[in-house]
Design an enzyme around this catalytic site. Structure first.
Site, short mmCIF file in Angstrom:
data_model
loop_
_atom_site.label_atom_id
_atom_site.label_comp_id
_atom_site.label_asym_id
_atom_site.label_seq_id
_atom_site.Cartn_x
_atom_site.Cartn_y
_atom_site.Cartn_z
N LYS A 1 0.84 -1.21 0.00
CA LYS A 1 0.00 0.00 0.00
C LYS A 1 0.87 1.25 0.00
CE LYS A 1 -1.74 1.59 4.04
NZ LYS A 1 -1.41 3.01 4.27
N ASN A 2 1.82 1.30 0.93
CA ASN A 2 2.59 2.53 1.08
C ASN A 2 3.52 2.79 -0.11
OD1 ASN A 2 1.32 3.01 3.44
ND2 ASN A 2 3.05 2.52 4.79
N CYS B 1 -3.48 20.80 11.38
CA CYS B 1 -2.09 21.08 11.73
C CYS B 1 -1.60 22.37 11.10
CB CYS B 1 -1.19 19.95 11.28
SG CYS B 1 -1.56 18.45 12.15
N ARG C 1 4.03 19.69 13.11
CA ARG C 1 3.53 18.52 12.41
C ARG C 1 2.35 18.95 11.55
NH1 ARG C 1 1.54 14.18 16.18
NH2 ARG C 1 1.16 13.22 14.19
N ASP D 1 4.35 0.44 12.13
CA ASP D 1 3.12 -0.14 11.57
C ASP D 1 2.92 -1.61 11.97
OD1 ASP D 1 2.58 2.27 10.44
OD2 ASP D 1 3.07 1.71 8.38
N ARG E 1 -8.77 -0.09 4.29
CA ARG E 1 -7.76 0.85 3.77
C ARG E 1 -6.46 0.11 3.47
NH1 ARG E 1 -6.12 5.15 7.56
NH2 ARG E 1 -4.74 5.39 5.80
#
Ligand code: UD1
Length: 421
Positions: A22-23, A118, A123, A308, A400
């Site tokens: 995914k990433n 933010c 951040r 993760d 997701r």
């Protein structure tokens, strides 16, 4: 709203095919913005985050064609219509910010919503902004959007990152491929997804050296061309399924698994009493004893233990023999799974970024609630080993990042089903 029902106590045996990352895909898809010619991604995962990135790119005028049930994505940016990434899409997914670097590089301008709440300078985008400013961009925050311009185009520069941010490294890497001159990213992130992105950009014609180390050097070129690139294996999905037989017993082979993707994780599994062996097609996992041993874990940037996988590891350690201390160093407030695990009978104390887990004999099934992507899957894993039934609600988080999770776990013998309310 759907929930997932898991009935614990069945050992797992068989093979699970690990999907593309995914990433990695979320960085590779915006790379298509850098070229007029098409980028074809193979081994793409079928996930709602990918659908969100598709929607974002389509809103910019990118043609995205999905083939082979979503496993192949062809992205073409020859007829772009916009350089604005709207809040309505960006708020759904932080990785939307990965369009900033490519848009600035090719169109010399971009308007990208902040992911939410933010302020600039703090951040979550300050590292991206400071880095792109070093390359000549002018960036200001107006109405929740970053307005970025690079008159005459971005210029190669020395870009030291104050922290090895994955997203900032990816944004700068993409931006630098079309900048004038040489860019050197110092304190670059070294995650496998960055190596994958660099390999893809190189296939498109970029000049890059040093990916996978903390210094990446990019020589800008005038244009990038077409390419076809296979998305690297998802090391987080891999680590998650490697844990399944540790919870439930049995032996599972993760197809597509590679030791170099999960080195620090496998070291901890070894201490916990889990055997991991390489096979022709992946990695095979089996626990050595009925009960895992306690082990201390600190999350770090790659090649350290991945944040993760922290929630999944914590869930496993809830029934290990002894006391484990988990320290979360990448994200604040990433122990939202702890109260849910406590509802299942775990003994966990959280103080700031440190969680102490005292192993109990067994977890008991309970209704629990998913709070984020990795927390959700940690509760499903816990349910595999728990006595009785566990119902995990709010599972939209799961979709997701885990494609066909029930099918994959059912395929190795788990009792798991999706229940529609
Ligand atoms: C990526 C991964 C995510 C993973 C994380 C850390 C994707 C799509 N997501 O997220 O799954 O958990 O790496 O491995 O690849 N930070 C700042 N300022 C910035 C950027 C980041 O303070 O400008 C902070 C973040 O708030 C966080 C830490 O740095 O505390 C790590 O963030 P970063 O490495 O950028 O993670 P992402 O790229 O967002």
């Amino acid at each position: 709203m759907d929930s997932i029902l898991v009935t614990g106590g069945t050992p797992l045996n068989g093979k699970i095919a690990i999907a593309g990352a995914k990433n990695a895909a979320l960085a590779l898809m915006p790379a298509a913005l850098l070229s007029e010619e098409p980028l074809t991604l193979t081994n793409a995962p079928r996930l709602s985050d990918i659908a969100t990135m598709t929607a974002l790119l389509r809103s910019l005028g990118v043609e995205v064609t999905s083939m082979q049930d979503g496993k192949v994505q062809v992205l073409s940016s020859h007829a772009m219509t916009s350089t604005t990434a709207d809040y309505e899409i960006v708020r759904k997914m932080r990785a939307s910010n990965l369009v900033l670097g490519p848009l600035l590089a090719r169109h010399h301008q971009a308007v990208v919503s902040l992911p939410g709440g933010c302020a600039i300078g703090a951040r979550p985008m300050d590292i991206h902004v400071t880095a792109l400013e070093a390359m000549g961009a002018e960036i200001e925050l107006k109405d929740g959007y970053l307005h970025a311009r690079a008159q005459g185009g971005l210029k190669g520069a020395r870009v030291p990152l104050r922290f090895a941010s994955v997203g900032a490294t990816e944004n700068v890497l993409m931006a630098a491929t079309l900048a004038k001159g040489t860019t050197v990213i110092e304190n670059a992130a070294r995650e496998p997804e960055i190596v994958d992105l660099a390999e893809c950009l190189r296939r498109m014609g970029a000049h890059i050296e040093g990916e996978g180390t903390n210094t990446i050097t990019i020589e800008g070129v005038d244009r990038l061309g077409a390419a076809t690139h296979p998305v690297v294996t998802d090391r987080i999905e891999l680590g998650t399924y490697m844990l399944a037989p540790v919870f439930a017993g049995g032996e599972v082979e993760c197809l597509g698994g590679r030791l170099d993707l999960v080195g620090s994780f496998v070291e901890k599994l070894d201490v916990a009493g889990v055997d991991v062996s390489e096979t022709e097609h992946g990695l095979k996992v089996k626990r050595r004893t009925d009960r895992a041993q306690a082990v201390d874990v600190t999350t770090e940037v790659f090649p350290g233990f991945p944040t993760d996988l922290q929630a999944q590891m914590m869930a496993m350690l809830c029934t290990a023999n002894g006391t484990s201390v988990l320290e979360e160093k990448i994200f604040e407030n990433r122990f939202m799974h702890a109260p849910e695990l406590i509802r299942m009978g775990a003994n966990i104390e959280v103080h700031g970024g440190v969680a102490t887990v005292r192993g109990v004999d067994r977890l008991k099934g309970a209704p629990v609630m998913a709070t984020d992507l990795r927390a959700s899957v940690s509760l499903i894993l816990a349910g595999l080993a728990a006595e009785g039934e566990t119902t995990v609600s709010r599972i939209y988080h799961l979709d997701r990042g885990y494609e066909h999770i029930e099918e994959k776990l059912r395929g190795v013998g788990a009792r798991i089903e999706r229940v529609s309310a």
